[in-house]
Design an enzyme around this catalytic site. Structure first.
Site, PDB file in Angstrom:
ATOM      1  N   GLU A 196      -9.728  -0.086  17.538  1.00 49.08           N
ATOM      2  CA  GLU A 196      -9.466   0.964  16.504  1.00 49.08           C
ATOM      3  C   GLU A 196     -10.984   1.478  16.487  1.00 49.08           C
ATOM      4  O   GLU A 196     -11.806   0.784  16.347  1.00 49.08           O
ATOM      5  CB  GLU A 196      -8.994   0.168  15.544  1.00 49.08           C
ATOM      6  CG  GLU A 196      -8.927   1.227  14.030  1.00 49.08           C
ATOM      7  CD  GLU A 196      -8.430   0.576  12.829  1.00 49.08           C
ATOM      8  OE1 GLU A 196      -8.483  -0.758  12.779  1.00 49.08           O
ATOM      9  OE2 GLU A 196      -7.747   1.361  12.051  1.00 49.08           O
ATOM     10  N   LYS A 228      -2.564   6.885  12.467  1.00 49.40           N
ATOM     11  CA  LYS A 228      -2.297   5.701  11.656  1.00 49.40           C
ATOM     12  C   LYS A 228      -1.469   6.128  10.249  1.00 49.40           C
ATOM     13  O   LYS A 228      -1.849   6.919   9.497  1.00 49.40           O
ATOM     14  CB  LYS A 228      -3.654   4.940  11.079  1.00 49.40           C
ATOM     15  CG  LYS A 228      -3.371   3.661  10.628  1.00 49.40           C
ATOM     16  CD  LYS A 228      -4.723   2.938  10.374  1.00 49.40           C
ATOM     17  CE  LYS A 228      -4.787   1.549   9.900  1.00 49.40           C
ATOM     18  NZ  LYS A 228      -6.124   0.991   9.923  1.00 49.40           N
ATOM     19  N   CYS A 282      -3.682  -1.119  14.324  1.00 53.66           N
ATOM     20  CA  CYS A 282      -3.970  -1.960  13.332  1.00 53.66           C
ATOM     21  C   CYS A 282      -3.002  -2.356  12.284  1.00 53.66           C
ATOM     22  O   CYS A 282      -2.108  -3.006  12.359  1.00 53.66           O
ATOM     23  CB  CYS A 282      -5.568  -1.855  12.993  1.00 53.66           C
ATOM     24  SG  CYS A 282      -6.346  -3.562  12.450  1.00 53.66           S
TER      25      CYS A 282
HETATM   26  N1  LIG Z   1      -8.376  -1.963  10.007  1.00 55.15           N
HETATM   27  C1  LIG Z   1      -7.082  -2.234   9.683  1.00 55.15           C
HETATM   28  O1  LIG Z   1      -6.126  -1.701   9.787  1.00 55.15           O
HETATM   29  C2  LIG Z   1      -7.299  -3.624   9.159  1.00 55.15           C
HETATM   30  C3  LIG Z   1      -6.062  -4.180   8.940  1.00 55.15           C
HETATM   31  C4  LIG Z   1      -6.065  -5.865   8.708  1.00 55.15           C
HETATM   32  O2  LIG Z   1      -7.326  -6.527   8.742  1.00 55.15           O
HETATM   33  C5  LIG Z   1      -5.000  -6.766   8.674  1.00 55.15           C
HETATM   34  O3  LIG Z   1      -5.037  -7.733   8.235  1.00 55.15           O
HETATM   35  O4  LIG Z   1      -3.949  -5.998   8.811  1.00 55.15           O
END
Ligand SMILES: NC(=O)CCC(=O)C(=O)O
Length: 198
Positions: free
Chosen positions: A70, A140, A181
């Site tokens: 990401e 996202k 993520c």
């Molecule tokens: N950049 C993100 O989306 C972080 C997501 C994250 O840390 C999680 O624990 O889920």
């Protein structure tokens, strides 16, 4: 990225850990996957060049698919996303990934980069085929907003707009669903892709 159950089983069986470089291979599906972790600097062009170097390395290690992390071309900072954003396709990073996919004849899941479209900024993943064509794009959906009283406060939604589509791509016989993520914590995306065979 949401993978099919079959692909996940293969990956779980065969992931080997390298420093900053993970590869999974499967003799039955016949392809190797590189999972790349990169150090990001304030210099966007340097970040892109570093990603391209790592992709070449993945190819030299026999990979057919490489997956970037990401926000690999930009610091993960809401105040900077707009400054680092670019149009997809056509921007600096898209051009570099398209070229890397073509010259290495491999599939690339381009982690994510800040994308600008109609004045909005998205956290967007691109997927490139071995001919350098953009075959999928995922914005996202679940922006990462966290506010721990007395602790961390970080809100992607301060700077980013959310995507609202499910996206997949085909790699041989495998259909692969995309997520970025925090998206992975919302398994209904993966479930919907599986159930509806999107
Ligand atoms: N950049 C993100 O989306 C972080 C997501 C994250 O840390 C999680 O624990 O889920």
């Amino acid at each position: 990225m949401f993978a099919s159950r079959k692909l996940l089983q293969h990956l779980q069986q065969s992931i080997t850990l390298f420093s900053q470089f993970r590869m999974a291979s499967s003799s039955s599906t016949g392809f190797r996957v590189a999972l790349l972790q990169l150090t990001v600097t304030a210099d966007k062009s340097k970040n892109v060049a570093n990603a391209v170097r790592r992709l070449q390395q993945a190819k030299l290690n026999g990979c057919t698919l490489a997956i970037l992390p990401e926000c690999f071309n930009s610091p993960y900072n809401t105040a900077l996303f707009k400054e680092y954003s670019e149009v997809i396709p056509g921007g600096e990073t898209s051009e570099a990934l398209s070229q890397a996919a073509k010259s290495n004849e491999m599939y690339i899941v381009g982690g994510s980069i800040p994308e600008i479209c109609d004045g909005k900024v998205y956290n967007t993943c691109t997927v490139w085929d071995p001919n350098g064509n953009l075959i999928a794009k995922h914005r996202k959906v679940h922006l990462f907003d966290i506010n721990i009283p007395g602790g961390v406060c970080f809100k992607e939604s301060d700077a980013l707009a959310a995507g609202n589509t499910l996206n997949t791509f085909q790699l041989g016989k495998l259909k692969i669903g995309l997520g970025i993520c925090y998206d992975i914590r919302f398994c209904r995306n993966g479930n919907t892709i599986q159930k509806t065979r999107l």
